[in-house]
Design a protein around this motif. Structure first.
Motif, PDB file in Angstrom:
ATOM      1  N   ILE A  31     -40.076 -35.389  31.711  1.00 46.04           N
ATOM      2  CA  ILE A  31     -41.066 -34.202  33.095  1.00 46.04           C
ATOM      3  C   ILE A  31     -41.682 -34.347  32.449  1.00 46.04           C
ATOM      4  O   ILE A  31     -42.780 -33.222  33.156  1.00 46.04           O
ATOM      5  CB  ILE A  31     -39.895 -34.295  33.269  1.00 46.04           C
ATOM      6  N   SER A  32     -42.003 -33.397  30.893  1.00 50.42           N
ATOM      7  CA  SER A  32     -43.259 -32.615  30.485  1.00 50.42           C
ATOM      8  C   SER A  32     -45.128 -32.731  31.481  1.00 50.42           C
ATOM      9  O   SER A  32     -45.616 -31.855  30.485  1.00 50.42           O
ATOM     10  CB  SER A  32     -42.782 -31.843  28.637  1.00 50.42           C
ATOM     11  N   TYR A  33     -44.791 -34.048  30.825  1.00 52.16           N
ATOM     12  CA  TYR A  33     -46.747 -34.253  31.546  1.00 52.16           C
ATOM     13  C   TYR A  33     -46.440 -34.119  32.881  1.00 52.16           C
ATOM     14  O   TYR A  33     -47.240 -33.982  33.307  1.00 52.16           O
ATOM     15  CB  TYR A  33     -46.587 -35.201  31.500  1.00 52.16           C
ATOM     16  N   TRP A  34     -45.450 -33.501  33.943  1.00 45.48           N
ATOM     17  CA  TRP A  34     -45.469 -32.983  35.680  1.00 45.48           C
ATOM     18  C   TRP A  34     -45.525 -31.806  35.269  1.00 45.48           C
ATOM     19  O   TRP A  34     -44.878 -31.131  34.669  1.00 45.48           O
ATOM     20  CB  TRP A  34     -44.041 -33.937  35.587  1.00 45.48           C
ATOM     21  N   GLN A  35     -46.031 -31.169  36.374  1.00 50.32           N
ATOM     22  CA  GLN A  35     -45.710 -29.574  36.938  1.00 50.32           C
ATOM     23  C   GLN A  35     -45.767 -29.882  38.014  1.00 50.32           C
ATOM     24  O   GLN A  35     -46.077 -30.617  39.282  1.00 50.32           O
ATOM     25  CB  GLN A  35     -47.215 -28.956  36.468  1.00 50.32           C
ATOM     26  N   VAL A  36     -44.093 -29.941  38.949  1.00 53.97           N
ATOM     27  CA  VAL A  36     -43.863 -30.266  39.844  1.00 53.97           C
ATOM     28  C   VAL A  36     -44.113 -28.281  40.489  1.00 53.97           C
ATOM     29  O   VAL A  36     -43.645 -27.658  40.474  1.00 53.97           O
ATOM     30  CB  VAL A  36     -41.658 -30.575  39.926  1.00 53.97           C
ATOM     31  N   THR A  55     -40.158 -36.831  46.995  1.00 53.62           N
ATOM     32  CA  THR A  55     -40.398 -35.069  46.861  1.00 53.62           C
ATOM     33  C   THR A  55     -39.608 -34.611  45.074  1.00 53.62           C
ATOM     34  O   THR A  55     -39.833 -35.618  44.538  1.00 53.62           O
ATOM     35  CB  THR A  55     -39.578 -33.543  47.750  1.00 53.62           C
ATOM     36  N   GLY A  56     -41.063 -33.342  45.230  1.00 52.79           N
ATOM     37  CA  GLY A  56     -41.475 -33.550  43.652  1.00 52.79           C
ATOM     38  C   GLY A  56     -40.613 -33.124  43.515  1.00 52.79           C
ATOM     39  O   GLY A  56     -40.095 -33.216  42.144  1.00 52.79           O
ATOM     40  N   GLU A  57     -39.571 -31.863  43.812  1.00 55.41           N
ATOM     41  CA  GLU A  57     -38.014 -31.373  43.408  1.00 55.41           C
ATOM     42  C   GLU A  57     -37.463 -32.641  43.285  1.00 55.41           C
ATOM     43  O   GLU A  57     -36.381 -32.784  42.237  1.00 55.41           O
ATOM     44  CB  GLU A  57     -37.590 -30.592  44.766  1.00 55.41           C
ATOM     45  N   ASP A  58     -37.250 -33.403  44.219  1.00 56.82           N
ATOM     46  CA  ASP A  58     -36.484 -34.743  44.346  1.00 56.82           C
ATOM     47  C   ASP A  58     -36.588 -35.554  43.043  1.00 56.82           C
ATOM     48  O   ASP A  58     -35.916 -35.743  42.610  1.00 56.82           O
ATOM     49  CB  ASP A  58     -36.767 -35.386  45.302  1.00 56.82           C
ATOM     50  N   PHE A  59     -37.887 -36.207  42.564  1.00 56.00           N
ATOM     51  CA  PHE A  59     -38.287 -36.536  41.872  1.00 56.00           C
ATOM     52  C   PHE A  59     -37.657 -35.943  40.141  1.00 56.00           C
ATOM     53  O   PHE A  59     -37.034 -36.612  38.958  1.00 56.00           O
ATOM     54  CB  PHE A  59     -39.758 -36.844  41.951  1.00 56.00           C
ATOM     55  N   LYS A  60     -37.898 -34.176  40.366  1.00 54.51           N
ATOM     56  CA  LYS A  60     -38.134 -33.942  38.947  1.00 54.51           C
ATOM     57  C   LYS A  60     -36.576 -34.162  38.709  1.00 54.51           C
ATOM     58  O   LYS A  60     -35.634 -33.682  38.140  1.00 54.51           O
ATOM     59  CB  LYS A  60     -38.033 -32.177  38.975  1.00 54.51           C
ATOM     60  N   MET A  61     -35.210 -34.128  39.678  1.00 46.68           N
ATOM     61  CA  MET A  61     -33.952 -33.981  39.791  1.00 46.68           C
ATOM     62  C   MET A  61     -33.397 -35.282  39.300  1.00 46.68           C
ATOM     63  O   MET A  61     -32.673 -35.717  38.433  1.00 46.68           O
ATOM     64  CB  MET A  61     -33.307 -33.742  41.352  1.00 46.68           C
ATOM     65  N   ALA A  62     -34.139 -36.555  39.943  1.00 45.57           N
ATOM     66  CA  ALA A  62     -33.525 -38.074  39.482  1.00 45.57           C
ATOM     67  C   ALA A  62     -33.904 -38.539  38.247  1.00 45.57           C
ATOM     68  O   ALA A  62     -33.294 -38.859  37.700  1.00 45.57           O
ATOM     69  CB  ALA A  62     -34.525 -38.237  40.442  1.00 45.57           C
ATOM     70  N   VAL A  63     -34.845 -37.286  37.884  1.00 48.46           N
ATOM     71  CA  VAL A  63     -35.941 -37.397  36.221  1.00 48.46           C
ATOM     72  C   VAL A  63     -34.388 -36.529  35.492  1.00 48.46           C
ATOM     73  O   VAL A  63     -34.294 -37.014  34.797  1.00 48.46           O
ATOM     74  CB  VAL A  63     -36.832 -36.672  35.447  1.00 48.46           C
TER      75      VAL A  63
END
Length: 133
Positions: A31-36, A55-63
């Motif tokens: 997830i450090s490669y992403w900026q949600v 969505t970005g937030e849903d993706f981040k929560m899934a990770v």
């Protein structure tokens, strides 16, 4: 063709993101490669019809909730990489051939949209689409 520093940096980000997903299995590194951001998304389509859009937030929560990375490791081979960077925005399209320890092969057409934040390229959106060669 000569590659710009930004092109090389973007290529390093997309390759490192994929490697962290399939090899390191470290969610924090991945997830450090992403900026949600509010406009961020992740989309995926597979051959078996399991398609999803997060969505970005849903993706981040899934990770963060261990829905990603997958349980099986794979080695990624990249091809057909196209990168365009201008100012603080860039994108990359590329194909991935994933080789799994059991011999299974997966093929993906991938897209990443990136933004240069404090001098570092971060993925803000992306998609992966499985295909048969």
């Amino acid at each position: 063709l000569a590659q710009s520093k930004d092109d090389i940096a973007i290529q390093n980000v997309i390759k490192s993101e994929t490697i962290s997903y399939h090899t390191n299995k470290d969610r924090k590194v991945y997830i450090s490669y992403w900026q949600v951001k509010p406009e961020s998304f992740y989309a995926n389509s597979s051959l078996n019809g399991n398609n999803y859009f997060l969505t970005g937030e849903d993706f981040k929560m899934a990770v963060e909730n261990n829905k990603f990375p997958p349980d099986d490791s794979a080695t990624a081979h990249f091809s057909n990489i196209a990168i365009k960077a201008g100012g603080k925005v860039g994108w990359a399209t590329y194909d991935e051939k994933m080789v799994f320890p059991d011999g299974r092969l997966d093929y993906l057409h991938s897209f990443r949209c990136l933004e240069k934040i404090d001098g570092i390229w971060k993925i803000i959106s992306g998609s992966d689409h499985q295909y048969r060669p």
